[in-house]
Design an enzyme around this catalytic site. Sequence first.
Site, short mmCIF file in Angstrom:
data_model
loop_
_atom_site.label_atom_id
_atom_site.label_comp_id
_atom_site.label_asym_id
_atom_site.label_seq_id
_atom_site.Cartn_x
_atom_site.Cartn_y
_atom_site.Cartn_z
CG ASP A 88 -7.32 18.80 12.42
OD1 ASP A 88 -7.49 19.91 11.88
OD2 ASP A 88 -7.52 17.72 11.82
CG ASN A 102 0.70 30.49 10.73
OD1 ASN A 102 1.09 31.08 9.72
ND2 ASN A 102 1.19 29.31 11.09
CB ALA A 103 -3.36 26.35 11.55
N GLY A 104 -2.73 26.42 8.28
CA GLY A 104 -3.34 26.34 6.95
C GLY A 104 -2.75 25.20 6.14
CB ILE A 105 -3.70 22.48 4.50
CG1 ILE A 105 -2.99 21.34 3.79
CG2 ILE A 105 -5.19 22.52 4.16
CD1 ILE A 105 -3.41 19.97 4.31
CB SER A 157 -2.71 33.19 0.41
OG SER A 157 -2.08 32.96 -0.82
CE1 TYR A 198 -3.55 28.17 1.06
CE2 TYR A 198 -2.98 29.46 -0.87
CZ TYR A 198 -2.82 29.19 0.47
OH TYR A 198 -1.94 29.93 1.21
CB ALA A 237 -12.52 28.58 -2.57
CE LYS A 259 -4.81 30.61 3.32
NZ LYS A 259 -4.60 30.69 4.77
#
Length: 269
Positions: free
Chosen positions: A62, A89-92, A140, A153, A155, A157
């Site tokens: 994580d 690359n990991a993101g939510i 993004s 999200y 904020a 990025k």
Amino acid sequence: MNDFFKGKTVAVTGGSDGIGKALVTLLIQAGANVATCARTPQKLEQLKTLFADKPFWCVPADVSVYEDCKHFIEGAIEQFGCIDILINNAGISMRAELKDADVTVFKKVMDINYLGTVYCTKLALQSIINNKGTIVGVSSIAGYRGLPGRSGYSASKFAVNGWLEAVRTELIQEGVNVMWVCPGFTQSNIRNAALNEKAAAQGESPLEEGSLMSSTECAQHILKAIEKRKRTLVLTFTGKRTVFMNKFFAALTDKLTYNFFYKKGKLIK
């Protein structure tokens, strides 16, 4: 794709789904040594089986947890000797208006998207400097234009873009390339996994996924940009138009963005 990635070690966070999985697959095909991590052990086991005879290493992690990032980065270096390229690359994502969202939503999104990028980059930095390599952040369009229902999200990025720009400037004499990539809407699991107002996965996508750029096509663009050592990459016509409009016609873009995401005052996308 030529031999640019052959023999290079590439670490990709969030490599079990979507863009991350596409990157891992293409890099393996290009002859790279690939290390990846993700939060779902079962999906990583599937990748292990798929690439059993390839130079591939993976571990559950994580990225919002520093010790997990440390285990991943140090393990990749131990396995392959170095890291030439790091792709954060990991993101939510999230989908909730501020008035409804619990504050834990904002913390979780920021911890994964921003701090996960900081942790992994910091840990891999010396190896990348030694090899005059590349640091990538998969950001993004939301990092250029704030999107309603995705304020946390956006904020995170914006933070990724600004942080990487600062790091790029710090490393300008080191021979390291730092790049942030901003896909438009792309086919992936990110909208299904997006957090709702209670910080739980919403489990559905509000968009027509079939009409979006495929994860493989997106990954191809990213790898080509890495090879060319680009500074930024903005994908899709809609994404490029949004960045342009927001820069020069911000007030109009506010209205157009509202009309895209809302119908009769209700958030629909």
